[in-house]
Design an enzyme around this catalytic site. Structure first.
Site, PDB file in Angstrom:
ATOM      1  N   ASP A  14       0.882  -1.166   0.000  1.00  0.00           N
ATOM      2  CA  ASP A  14       0.000   0.000   0.000  1.00  0.00           C
ATOM      3  C   ASP A  14       0.918   1.214   0.000  1.00  0.00           C
ATOM      4  O   ASP A  14       1.495   1.557   1.024  1.00  0.00           O
ATOM      5  CB  ASP A  14      -0.898  -0.014   1.240  1.00  0.00           C
ATOM      6  CG  ASP A  14      -1.854   1.163   1.267  1.00  0.00           C
ATOM      7  OD1 ASP A  14      -2.276   1.633   0.190  1.00  0.00           O
ATOM      8  OD2 ASP A  14      -2.184   1.627   2.380  1.00  0.00           O
ATOM      9  N   GLU A  74      -1.449  -1.332  -4.913  1.00  0.00           N
ATOM     10  CA  GLU A  74      -2.682  -0.611  -5.179  1.00  0.00           C
ATOM     11  C   GLU A  74      -2.460   0.422  -6.268  1.00  0.00           C
ATOM     12  O   GLU A  74      -1.456   1.124  -6.272  1.00  0.00           O
ATOM     13  CB  GLU A  74      -3.147   0.071  -3.885  1.00  0.00           C
ATOM     14  CG  GLU A  74      -4.561   0.585  -3.959  1.00  0.00           C
ATOM     15  CD  GLU A  74      -5.058   1.053  -2.608  1.00  0.00           C
ATOM     16  OE1 GLU A  74      -5.901   0.345  -2.025  1.00  0.00           O
ATOM     17  OE2 GLU A  74      -4.614   2.107  -2.143  1.00  0.00           O
ATOM     18  N   ASP A 147      -2.240   0.944   7.117  1.00  0.00           N
ATOM     19  CA  ASP A 147      -1.485   0.762   5.876  1.00  0.00           C
ATOM     20  C   ASP A 147      -1.012  -0.683   5.726  1.00  0.00           C
ATOM     21  O   ASP A 147      -1.015  -1.229   4.623  1.00  0.00           O
ATOM     22  CB  ASP A 147      -0.283   1.713   5.846  1.00  0.00           C
ATOM     23  CG  ASP A 147      -0.703   3.148   6.046  1.00  0.00           C
ATOM     24  OD1 ASP A 147      -1.210   3.757   5.092  1.00  0.00           O
ATOM     25  OD2 ASP A 147      -0.533   3.661   7.172  1.00  0.00           O
TER      26      ASP A 147
END
Length: 168
Positions: A14, A74, A147
């Site tokens: 992430d 992502e 996260d």
């Protein structure tokens, strides 16, 4: 730590400049197993090149330690916060370059697709995502920080969807 021969390791990331979450899972015949998770933090007062170097260095260590078959990251999600988009884009660049230099295939996942894969709802909350990650890995507590939990969710999403098999 080297995984068994009949498994596949996925490194979920992430991206973020201040905090980059990471999660390592193993696909095994018995189902997904969490190996580790955490964050790479860079101090706001440091010059940008130093912050990017820290992300690159720590991610390189993770790749060498876990030897992932793929890095799932992502996709950049555009919102109204242009400053954070720029910072995240720079961190993503360091992450993508690090994976490419170490010959780790990269697969991107849309944030809504990750939420859909994890909860069945594309607008799931952070807490709903964390609860699903906790449930899948049978953890006593929700993984923190957010996260790192997001990175585990990205890795799980990839494990469930196997996008590289349908790409190209």
């Amino acid at each position: 730590m080297k995984p068994p021969q009949n498994s596949r390791v996925i490194l979920g990331v992430d991206p973020g400049l201040a905090t980059t979450g990471w999660g390592v899972i193993e696909e095994a015949p018995s189902g997904p197993r969490m190996l580790s998770f955490g964050v790479i933090e860079t101090p706001a007062g440091q010059p940008l090149p130093d912050r990017l170097l820290r992300i690159q260095s720590e991610l390189s260590l993770l790749i060498r330690a876990y030897q992932p078959a793929v890095l799932a990251i992502e996709e950049l999600f555009f919102t109204k916060f242009a400053v954070s988009i720029a910072a995240t884009a720079q961190a993503r660049g360091a992450i993508l370059l690090t994976a490419a230099l170490q010959n780790v295939p990269i697969v991107e996942h849309n944030p809504r697709a990750v939420k859909m894969a994890m909860t069945g709802f594309g607008s799931a909350s952070k807490e709903q995502m964390q609860l699903m990650v906790q449930r899948v890995f049978k953890l006593k507590e929700m993984p923190r920080p957010d996260d790192a939990a997001d990175a585990l969710a990205i890795a799980l999403c990839h494990s469930q969807t196997r996008r590289e098999l349908v790409a190209g």
